[in-house]
Design a protein around this motif. Structure first.
Motif, PDB file in Angstrom:
ATOM      1  N   VAL A   1     -13.152  25.272  38.579  1.00  0.00           N
ATOM      2  CA  VAL A   1     -12.162  24.323  38.036  1.00  0.00           C
ATOM      3  C   VAL A   1     -11.091  24.018  39.068  1.00  0.00           C
ATOM      4  CG1 VAL A   1     -10.491  23.920  36.184  1.00  0.00           C
ATOM      5  CG2 VAL A   1     -12.630  25.153  35.702  1.00  0.00           C
ATOM      6  N   ALA A   2     -10.623  25.037  39.787  1.00  0.00           N
ATOM      7  CA  ALA A   2      -9.619  24.815  40.835  1.00  0.00           C
ATOM      8  C   ALA A   2     -10.160  23.870  41.903  1.00  0.00           C
ATOM      9  CB  ALA A   2      -9.207  26.145  41.460  1.00  0.00           C
ATOM     10  N   GLY A   3     -11.427  24.044  42.270  1.00  0.00           N
ATOM     11  CA  GLY A   3     -12.032  23.160  43.266  1.00  0.00           C
ATOM     12  C   GLY A   3     -12.130  21.723  42.788  1.00  0.00           C
ATOM     13  N   VAL A   4     -12.491  21.531  41.524  1.00  0.00           N
ATOM     14  CA  VAL A   4     -12.573  20.165  40.986  1.00  0.00           C
ATOM     15  C   VAL A   4     -11.183  19.528  40.917  1.00  0.00           C
ATOM     16  CG1 VAL A   4     -13.202  18.774  38.974  1.00  0.00           C
ATOM     17  CG2 VAL A   4     -14.728  20.606  39.759  1.00  0.00           C
ATOM     18  N   LEU A   5     -10.171  20.298  40.570  1.00  0.00           N
ATOM     19  CA  LEU A   5      -8.801  19.748  40.603  1.00  0.00           C
ATOM     20  C   LEU A   5      -8.433  19.299  42.008  1.00  0.00           C
ATOM     21  CD1 LEU A   5      -6.996  22.244  38.222  1.00  0.00           C
ATOM     22  CD2 LEU A   5      -7.019  19.752  37.957  1.00  0.00           C
ATOM     23  N   ALA A   6      -8.845  20.060  43.025  1.00  0.00           N
ATOM     24  CA  ALA A   6      -8.585  19.650  44.406  1.00  0.00           C
ATOM     25  C   ALA A   6      -9.260  18.318  44.709  1.00  0.00           C
ATOM     26  CB  ALA A   6      -9.066  20.732  45.373  1.00  0.00           C
ATOM     27  N   LEU A   7     -10.483  18.116  44.209  1.00  0.00           N
ATOM     28  CA  LEU A   7     -11.176  16.838  44.393  1.00  0.00           C
ATOM     29  C   LEU A   7     -10.452  15.706  43.660  1.00  0.00           C
ATOM     30  CD1 LEU A   7     -14.912  17.956  43.944  1.00  0.00           C
ATOM     31  CD2 LEU A   7     -13.677  17.577  46.087  1.00  0.00           C
ATOM     32  N   ILE A   8      -9.965  15.998  42.463  1.00  0.00           N
ATOM     33  CA  ILE A   8      -9.221  15.001  41.685  1.00  0.00           C
ATOM     34  C   ILE A   8      -7.981  14.542  42.445  1.00  0.00           C
ATOM     35  CG2 ILE A   8      -7.717  14.783  39.653  1.00  0.00           C
ATOM     36  CD1 ILE A   8      -9.815  16.325  38.069  1.00  0.00           C
ATOM     37  N   TYR A   9      -7.199  15.499  42.951  1.00  0.00           N
ATOM     38  CA  TYR A   9      -5.993  15.144  43.697  1.00  0.00           C
ATOM     39  C   TYR A   9      -6.332  14.447  45.012  1.00  0.00           C
ATOM     40  CZ  TYR A   9      -3.068  17.878  40.496  1.00  0.00           C
ATOM     41  OH  TYR A   9      -2.396  18.350  39.391  1.00  0.00           O
TER      42      TYR A   9
END
Length: 462
Positions: free
Chosen positions: A404-412
């Motif tokens: 989830v943390a990695g996907v948030l990084a992609l989102i930002y």
């Protein structure tokens, strides 16, 4: 009464309790502590200021008179959380004290194994994977986005090292730190091995833990899931493989204290932390693959999460591995965080994963009864201190959380203008429906993490 006098009187009263009252042998390690957090009111009242002057403590190293926001009270030995809470509550009679609470000991949320395998089903399996390739068609991350990993630190690994930025070691207890000192600017993991029975203390004469343990390299495994290098013809791929991770070392031998964890989070986000240099590279996402037990979210955690939310920093936490309601695990039971449960390769709830209304979303955490069904990531083959790079299959909500943390990084990376609240909501809004099985929205959150759908929605939200 000054805070100094109140503390000493409370300690004197507490020391008269019997051993049986202090130590309950039925309580597991996570329900003991030997420290109390004392948080002061940010601005003393006029009456308090006069008291300071009369008692000659207008300067010094204690409390608000020295400009400090909190003190950590060392009890000298471990007591169970109930007794620590009684002591903490007694300290609030002092008007300087805003609140006091146990310094809960957190533990890494994973069950390590020692096997290797090359396939990362967690990234692409159509039933249980996070649909990472669809996200990578849009972005593989951004070097401007930094994910803070509050964990055991990160060792130098050839499949990760160029994606690691300088962090900090926040472990205040030298023995727990296992590196010869307390806090310093070296966030490398020296190992968290327990080499003898009883090294973590005991309750009612029963050693904690019950057996020695090799070093986990837990922070390195978590960091690799977020940002292991890709397209380099070796090893594994991270979720956001051009994003940077910042090691924030707060877990060592036998775990780590909530006060150190909170300081690590706030410092990483750019807040001022007493006695620390300011972080020049604030993070956008924080990963907490750790946890302990508390029936309510400790105030030191909740206050920090509220500040982080206002600063637009997303915080992702592990739901816990006790196969129980996540409302009993912390920081999983706090607000302003994304709490993550673990699923297996078939999309079912992993047997160990916590569940319930506090869970926000589910992501691959694996089950290593069959090693190939665990989560493969960067590690080390050293049993105590670092040795050679390798890759290991682990299982746990610790392994689900960095997805989830990695996907948030992609989102930002595709939309830097998003607020943390909006980015967090995109994660939930784009979750895939659970397959028929042991997960549903009442147990495992909004659905299965879908990187491709989340990144696309973030891009369209510009």
């Amino acid at each position: 009464m000054t805070a100094r006098i109140a503390l000493f009187l409370s300690l004197a009263a507490f020391s008269s309790l019997s051993q049986a009252q202090q130590i309950d042998g039925s309580i597991p390690p996570r329900l003991v502590t030997d420290r109390i957090i004392v948080q002061y009111h940010p601005v003393p009242t006029y009456g308090n200021a006069i008291a300071f002057i009369k008692q000659g403590i207008t300067s010094g190293a204690f409390g608000v008179a020295a400009g400090k926001q909190k003190d950590i009270l060392d009890l000298g030995s471990s007591v169970n959380i109930n007794d620590a809470t009684i002591l903490a509550n007694s300290l609030t009679i002092d008007p300087q004290v805003d609140y006091a609470e146990p310094d809960y000991i957190m533990q890494a949320m994973q069950i390590p194994t020692d096997a290797r395998f090359s396939e990362q089903w967690n990234l692409k399996n159509p039933v249980s994977g996070i649909n990472a390739p669809a996200a990578w068609n849009i972005t593989t991350g951004s070097e401007e986005i930094i994910v803070g990993v509050v964990d055991t630190g990160v060792i130098k690994h050839s499949d990760l090292v160029t994606n690691v930025v300088d962090g900090y070691d926040f472990i205040s207890h030298p023995w727990i730190a296992n590196d010869g000192d307390g806090r310093d600017n070296h966030a490398k993991d020296p190992g968290d091995a327990i080499t003898q029975i009883g090294a973590c203390g005991s309750v009612n004469g029963v050693p904690i833990p019950s057996r020695p343990m090799d070093s986990s390299w837990h922070g390195t495994h978590v960091a690799g899931t977020i940002a292991a290098l890709s397209n380099n013809n070796k090893g594994v791929s991270g979720v956001a493989w051009t994003t940077k991770v910042m090691p924030l070392r707060a877990l060592g031998r036998c775990g780590g204290y909530s006060s150190d964890i909170v300081d690590a989070m706030l410092w990483a986000a750019g807040f001022e932390v007493y006695g620390m240099p300011r972080n020049p590279k604030p993070v956008k996402v924080l990963n907490l693959s750790l946890g302990g037990s508390a029936v309510t979210c400790p105030r030191i955690y909740q206050n920090a999460f509220n500040k982080l939310a206002e600063a637009n920093v997303s915080v992702v936490v592990a739901a816990g591995n006790e196969n129980r309601n996540a409302a009993l695990a912390t920081p999983a039971n706090c607000d302003n965080v994304i709490t993550v449960a673990a699923i297996d390769r078939e999309g079912n709830r992993s047997w160990y994963s916590n569940f319930g209304a506090k869970v926000d979303i589910a992501a691959p955490g694996g089950e290593t009864m069959n090693l190939a069904n665990g989560i493969l990531s960067t590690s080390n083959n050293g049993t105590t201190s670092p040795n050679l790079d390798n890759y290991e299959y682990y299982q746990g909500t610790s392994m689900a959380t960095p997805h989830v943390a990695g996907v948030l990084a992609l989102i930002y990376a595709v939309n830097k203008s998003l607020t943390a609240a909006r980015a967090n909501q995109i994660i939930l809004d784009t979750a895939r429906a659970f397959p028929a099985g042991t997960c549903n929205k009442s147990l495992c959150g909004a659905g299965l993490l879908d990187a491709g759908a989340a990144v696309l929605k973030a891009q369209q939200s510009k």
